[in-house]
Design an enzyme around this catalytic site. Sequence first.
Site, short mmCIF file in Angstrom:
data_model
loop_
_atom_site.label_atom_id
_atom_site.label_comp_id
_atom_site.label_asym_id
_atom_site.label_seq_id
_atom_site.Cartn_x
_atom_site.Cartn_y
_atom_site.Cartn_z
N ASP A 142 0.85 -1.19 0.00
CA ASP A 142 0.00 0.00 0.00
C ASP A 142 0.89 1.24 0.00
O ASP A 142 2.05 1.17 -0.41
CB ASP A 142 -0.95 -0.05 1.22
N HIS A 156 -4.01 6.25 2.89
CA HIS A 156 -4.68 5.03 2.41
C HIS A 156 -4.12 3.77 3.08
O HIS A 156 -4.87 2.91 3.55
CB HIS A 156 -4.50 4.98 0.89
N SER A 159 -11.24 -0.57 -1.52
CA SER A 159 -10.00 -0.55 -0.72
C SER A 159 -10.28 -0.80 0.75
O SER A 159 -9.45 -1.36 1.45
CB SER A 159 -9.32 0.82 -0.81
#
Length: 455
Positions: free
Chosen positions: A175, A211, A381
């Site tokens: 990620d 994220h 996600s």
Amino acid sequence: MIRQLLVAALVGVALSAPSNKIDESLARTLQTKGVASAVVIFNQGTSDVIRSVNSMRFENRGQKITTLKTNLEALAKTTQKNVVSILNTKNVKYDAYWISNQVFVKEASYDLVKAIAALPEVAEVREEKIVYIEEPIQGDAEINAEWGIEKIQAEAAWALPGGNNGQGVVVSSIDTGVRATHESLRNNFRSSKGWFDPYTRTATPTDNNGHGTHTMGTIAGSGGIGVAPGAQWISCRGCSTSSCTENALNACGEFITCPTDANGSGADCSQAPNVCSNSWGGGQGDNWYNPIVSAWRAADIVPVFAQGNSGPSCGTANSPGDSDLVIGVGATTANDGIASFSSLGPALSGAIKPDVSAPGQNVRSAWHTGDSAFNTISGTSMACPHVAGLTALLLSRNPNLTYDQVRDLLKDNTARDLGNAATCGGTPPTEFPNNVFGFGRIDARASLAAAINGF
Ligand SMILES: *[C@@H]1O[C@H](CO)[C@@H](O)[C@H](O)[C@H]1NC(C)=O
Ligand SMILES: *[C@@H]1O[C@H](CO)[C@@H](O)[C@H](O)[C@H]1NC(C)=O
């Protein structure tokens, strides 16, 4: 039959002419820019080595993965030899990978690409891909904070007789990085061989985007945000900010299979994680990451991928989540409907996608801006790490579960369509599996109970 053989032979002849081995888009970039980031693909792939290691017996997983790596390195050394000697005579940067048996060349010139393509062992030279994190959508902070954890009954799973919250399992992500000092994540980071950053080789985990901190929070964060807070976590920065280069994703593929120190040395395959969560992707029917997930499967690392935010039309499942080798995850709402953005199947191959669904709209988790920062965002996600966390609970109960057994146990769920979802690929969303929800929205309590009773 003879005709087919003849055609195959003619194609073989055509392919050995270098110009035909240079991908058109790479040729265009080379003509306009003079140099390009090129990927060298060899006729000899990794599948024979993976098959042979899968047929051998080992005392433990660490030994199996060590042998897998040793044999893939030997293959790479032989097949890549001529390419590497050409590269070593030029002033170019390159990275050679055993995980995929591919060589990545930075700023390759047309002459160099032609020289490489002329080698008989080279199948193709193409341009390096760039993919993206499944870009999250800002959510609504007014919702019930950790509804996803409650919805999938994670706490009820921990409390089952024989239940667990992930202890003994190592989870991983590829990620944007992780804010490892975050209050929800600082106690279960495995600092030994727990971080790799192919972009800048930072010594400790960082996240410039948020994220990656958010997704790891949902997998293993404490304080109510994570499905498996008892697990340890490690991570690789495959995505610099929101974009992820194919080169970095190969480097991360190697790190996940056989973790190293942050400087890239000291590989120890016994330290491999049990599951890898991937909330990135792009394109469709594009199998470029299959060599890496094949190696993970051989290493007993369960690959979980976000299905993509390209919905609500049918046939919008993104790669690599649309591969038959991985668990692709769609996103549901607090009412168990499918989120409007969630990519739907079927895959271009015709396979049913997603495989399962999980909460993905308005998910609250850790954020990168401070050690007590949180953010509520939406996307597949956010759904993917719920499934990675549940996988950790199943593997904590029984580390010997195979990929197929894990996938079967994820089917024990309570997801039900609310009636307004599309019919894709001929299967209505009221029949399971289907191309909207897959096998449905996961239920941690039901899946872990089945693992406890069945194994
Ligand atoms: C890499 O990092 C490890 C752990 O910090 C250290 O022990 C080792 O000496 C380093 N190796 C190199 C080649 O810098
Ligand atoms: C897993 O397999 C090992 C080796 O075969 C065995 O010793 C162990 O008891 C198994 N664990 C479980 C939970 O079945």
